[in-house]
Enzyme design. Structure first.
Site, mmCIF file in Angstrom:
data_model
loop_
_atom_site.group_PDB
_atom_site.id
_atom_site.type_symbol
_atom_site.label_atom_id
_atom_site.label_comp_id
_atom_site.label_asym_id
_atom_site.label_seq_id
_atom_site.Cartn_x
_atom_site.Cartn_y
_atom_site.Cartn_z
ATOM 1 N N HIS A 93 40.883 33.607 40.918
ATOM 2 C CA HIS A 93 41.739 33.502 41.931
ATOM 3 C C HIS A 93 41.658 32.095 42.788
ATOM 4 C CE1 HIS A 93 43.663 36.971 40.608
ATOM 5 N NE2 HIS A 93 42.908 37.895 41.285
ATOM 6 N N HIS A 163 49.585 38.360 45.063
ATOM 7 C CA HIS A 163 48.739 39.166 44.765
ATOM 8 C C HIS A 163 48.970 40.756 45.677
ATOM 9 C CE1 HIS A 163 45.068 41.367 43.531
ATOM 10 N NE2 HIS A 163 44.570 40.375 42.828
ATOM 11 N N GLU A 294 50.946 40.962 38.779
ATOM 12 C CA GLU A 294 51.092 39.679 39.221
ATOM 13 C C GLU A 294 51.529 38.771 37.991
ATOM 14 O OE1 GLU A 294 46.548 39.143 39.854
ATOM 15 O OE2 GLU A 294 46.689 41.543 40.064
HETATM 16 C C1 BGC Z 1 42.072 40.728 38.882
HETATM 17 C C2 BGC Z 1 40.955 41.797 39.026
HETATM 18 C C3 BGC Z 1 40.222 41.510 40.403
HETATM 19 C C4 BGC Z 1 41.467 41.707 41.424
HETATM 20 C C5 BGC Z 1 40.557 41.266 42.765
HETATM 21 C C6 BGC Z 1 43.081 40.968 40.006
HETATM 22 O O1 BGC Z 1 44.139 40.098 39.890
HETATM 23 O O2 BGC Z 1 42.696 40.961 37.539
HETATM 24 O O3 BGC Z 1 40.104 41.820 38.094
HETATM 25 O O4 BGC Z 1 39.264 42.410 40.803
HETATM 26 O O5 BGC Z 1 42.260 40.734 41.235
HETATM 27 O O6 BGC Z 1 41.522 41.820 43.979
#
Ligand code: BGC
Length: 329
Positions: A93, A163, A294
């Site tokens: 991310h 998210h 997402e």
């Molecule tokens: C991921 C997860 C991660 C999470 C964190 C998601 O988009 O796929 O693996 O733990 O984000 O908030």
């Protein structure tokens, strides 16, 4: 030391969406339930400090590249780039201080809030100065449009998503196991133990991953399945073949949400690691207390030539959009 603002876009019916210029964060989505009562259907914190302290990406835009890049290392035009590593040995991310932890410029136009930021060359290890714009529009018919635009002065990788953690029964109202979910995808990308794609694209047929016919999120979440065991629930990228991405419905509140996008994938993440922190109304968050959908480029696509490419060339325009439509049944 930088001011952060919260904007509330209220439509003609009184439904509203609150967004912050910290991380382009969607802090609240208040839409009517089947009795007409406004219900906040996304998780969030009560204070800005909690957004700064925690790492759950609640409602934020993640980037420059959402999801994982193996070891944070990739090659582009013969040069090897080393990104910040923040998820075991991998990049997740956007890194340690990704787009979710930045303060953006903001402006308002009609029922839209526009965020803008210049992500400098080298930020979290990424090449190129990236000029990014995120626009949120909330219409009178309860459609929330998310538009992402970016331009770069050197070739780079881009994967922007939001998210949001949805609980259509209302934030703080228990788990999403009874929510009814439909995802039209016939295949999903297989994960390794670090939730990185192995490169194999699996058919959903006969697996807990078959959401082509709508079913409760929790029906198969505890199935004896190696893929589900890795992430303690769903944490997988589904391969989309058109704009139809997902449909989620809470039988309890009657709130339904339909998602369309021009992105190639959607990550179904059942909030498997949600920390027990108080939410907006004080109720503790909990694992499976929300679902993230997402819309995105495929995870780690920069290492898989047969996945759609996440590379944005210098001078080219990145333009993606996702639309969430809220309704009641
Ligand atoms: C991921 C997860 C991660 C999470 C964190 C998601 O988009 O796929 O693996 O733990 O984000 O908030």
């Amino acid at each position: 030391g930088v001011p952060v603002y919260r904007f509330c876009i209220e439509n003609a019916s009184g439904a509203s969406v609150s967004v912050m210029n910290y991380g382009c964060t969607i802090q609240a989505i208040r839409v009517p339930d089947r009795n007409g009562t406004l219900t906040d259907v996304c998780l969030g914190y009560r204070t800005l400090a909690e957004y700064e302290q925690n790492n759950g990406y609640l409602g934020a835009v993640v980037g420059r590249h959402g999801n994982r890049i193996e070891k944070g290392i990739f090659q582009l035009n013969g040069t090897e780039y080393h990104l910040a590593v923040n998820d075991g040995p991998n990049h997740l991310h956007g890194g340690i201080c990704g787009f979710d932890k930045r303060v953006w410029d903001a402006s308002i136009e009609g029922q839209s809030v526009m965020f803008h930021r210049l992500s400098p060359d080298g930020e979290e290890g990424y090449p190129g100065n990236l000029d990014v714009r995120v626009t949120y529009t909330f219409t009178d018919d309860n459609r929330l449009l998310l538009q992402y635009r970016a331009e770069t002065d050197a070739d780079t990788v881009v994967n922007l998503t939001n998210h949001c953690y949805f609980n259509l029964s209302g934030e703080g109202k228990g788990t999403i196991r009874n929510h009814i979910l439909r995802i039209p995808a016939g295949s999903f990308t297989e994960n390794d133990a670090d939730c990185l794609p192995t490169g194999t694209v699996l058919s959903v047929e006969g697996t807990p991953f078959d959401f082509r016919a709508a079913k409760p999120v929790g029906r198969d979440i505890g199935a004896d399945d190696g893929q589900l065991a890795i992430g303690h629930g769903y944490d997988h990228n589904f391969a989309l073949s058109g704009r139809d991405a997902a449909e989620l419905y809470s039988p309890e509140s009657g709130v339904a949400m339909n998602i369309t996008t021009d992105m190639p994938g959607v990550q179904l993440y059942t909030a498997n690691f949600l920390e027990r922190i108080p939410g907006k109304r004080g109720a503790l968050m909990e694992p499976h207390g929300a679902v993230c959908l997402e819309t995105q480029e495929f995870p780690d696509a920069v290492h898989h030539a047969d996945f759609p490419s996440p590379v944005l060339r210098a001078g080219a325009a990145y333009h993606r959009e996702t639309e969430l439509t809220f309704d009641v049944r």
